[in-house]
Design an enzyme around this catalytic site. Structure first.
Site, PDB file in Angstrom:
ATOM      1  CG  ASN A   8      16.252 -21.283  35.432  1.00 27.24           C
ATOM      2  OD1 ASN A   8      17.266 -21.311  36.108  1.00 27.24           O
ATOM      3  ND2 ASN A   8      15.596 -22.366  35.089  1.00 27.24           N
ATOM      4  CG  ASP A  29      15.229 -24.646  31.034  1.00 23.84           C
ATOM      5  OD1 ASP A  29      15.093 -24.907  32.248  1.00 23.84           O
ATOM      6  OD2 ASP A  29      14.664 -23.686  30.476  1.00 23.84           O
ATOM      7  CG  ASP A  72       9.476 -30.315  34.373  1.00 26.98           C
ATOM      8  OD1 ASP A  72       8.858 -30.790  35.351  1.00 26.98           O
ATOM      9  OD2 ASP A  72       9.085 -29.322  33.740  1.00 26.98           O
TER      10      ASP A  72
HETATM   11  P1  13P Z   1      11.510 -16.758  31.824  1.00 29.37           P
HETATM   12  O1  13P Z   1      11.335 -17.119  30.385  1.00 29.37           O
HETATM   13  O2  13P Z   1      10.262 -16.300  32.449  1.00 29.37           O
HETATM   14  O3  13P Z   1      12.646 -15.814  32.015  1.00 29.37           O
HETATM   15  O4  13P Z   1      11.866 -18.115  32.578  1.00 29.37           O
HETATM   16  C1  13P Z   1      12.987 -18.851  32.190  1.00 29.37           C
HETATM   17  C2  13P Z   1      13.002 -20.195  32.804  1.00 29.37           C
HETATM   18  O5  13P Z   1      12.543 -20.396  33.901  1.00 29.37           O
HETATM   19  C3  13P Z   1      13.594 -21.287  32.032  1.00 29.37           C
HETATM   20  O6  13P Z   1      13.456 -22.512  32.666  1.00 29.37           O
END
Ligand code: 13P
Length: 287
Positions: free
Chosen positions: A229, A84, A105
């Site tokens: 997400n 992520d 990213d």
């Molecule tokens: P939240 O923490 O707001 O649920 O978002 C998660 C996210 O987008 C991880 O990339």
């Protein structure tokens, strides 16, 4: 076996539902998400931030744990292990560690540099059969106590990145990681619609899935979002359930020192959150 997220997302896009990405922090969390995905017969993406990877001692440990757990638990639904918000170097670390999907990213770079680096990663991911998520337009969030507004991506830039052959695209549409401030203006469906029109079949990704009203989630899916997400919501429900257990003095019952019992209510709370999200996103019985 871990799979690339490509097939599950293309199916989701065609079927007008979204696959949930749930971020993991430890063994219990991972087990809870995997077992719930199996129970709901839903494809799932396990998200790992660089911080969570470091906490779990490194990306290699995470990949080994998740792969073994999928096998030991007899998970039959498609599972992708996804980095992520990866920095450029972290993408390579995860490719080498055995992740099946990565997010680069590049939103902090100029569009030219974002394009150049994404292009390079597209090539490597294609060779290795991994899926790749790119980002255009920074997703807002809390930094040093200040909540930054989510940017709205430039649809033309989104097309430029999508045309490089990425698997999925995260376009900023006013979404924010963590809790939304009370004066949040909501998602920009105008931006989402414009991005969708220019990127065609490209599965779009909605970050910051915690706290977005259900009607906005459904509208976003109808406009092309195929991956959502969720991180903060699992953290909130886990912490609240654990705190309640301790406040009620349940941790002191019986032997009073069993860590497995201490973590059980929080783990069950994560399972419930994941169930609800999979129902809302429409991914139940889509494995
Ligand atoms: P939240 O923490 O707001 O649920 O978002 C998660 C996210 O987008 C991880 O990339």
């Amino acid at each position: 076996m871990l799979v690339s997220a490509k097939e599950m997302l293309n199916k989701a896009k065609a079927g007008k539902y979204a696959v949930g990405q749930f971020n993991i922090n430890n063994l219990e969390w991972t087990k809870a998400v995997l077992q719930t995905a199996e129970e709901m017969k839903s494809p799932v993406i396990l998200g790992v931030s660089a911080g969570a990877g470091k906490y779990m001692t490194g990306f290699k440990t995470v990949a080994a744990m998740v792969s073994a757990m999928v096998e030991d638990l007899g998970i039959t639904v498609p599972v992708a292990l996804h980095l992520d918000h990866g920095k450029y170097e972290e993408c390579y670390q995860c490719i080498n560690a055995g992740f099946s999907s990565i997010m680069f990213d590049g939103s902090k770079y100029s569009i030219e540099e974002n394009v150049a680096k994404t292009k390079e990663l597209v090539k490597i991911c294609e060779e290795k059969g991994l899926s790749l998520e790119a980002e255009v337009g920074a997703i807002g969030g809390e930094e040093d106590g200040i909540v930054g507004a989510g940017e709205c991506a430039d649809p033309e830039e989104c097309k430029q990145i999508a045309d490089l052959g990425v698997t999925m695209l995260a376009a900023g549409i006013g979404n924010i990681h963590g809790k939304y401030p009370s004066n949040w203006k909501g998602l920009s469906f105008e931006t989402l619609d414009a991005v969708q029109k220019l990127t065609g079949d490209m599965p779009l990704v909605l970050h910051g899935g915690t706290g977005i009203p259900e009607d906005m989630i459904k509208k976003a899916i109808s406009l092309g979002v195929a991956k959502i997400n969720v991180n903060t919501e699992c953290q909130l429900t886990f912490t609240a359930a654990t705190r309640k257990y301790i406040e009620e003095g349940k941790d002191l019952e019986g032997k009073g020192f069993d860590p497995r019992k201490l973590l059980a209510p929080g783990t069950e709370a994560i399972r419930q959150t994941v169930r609800e999200k999979m129902q809302l996103f429409g991914s139940v019985n889509k494995a």
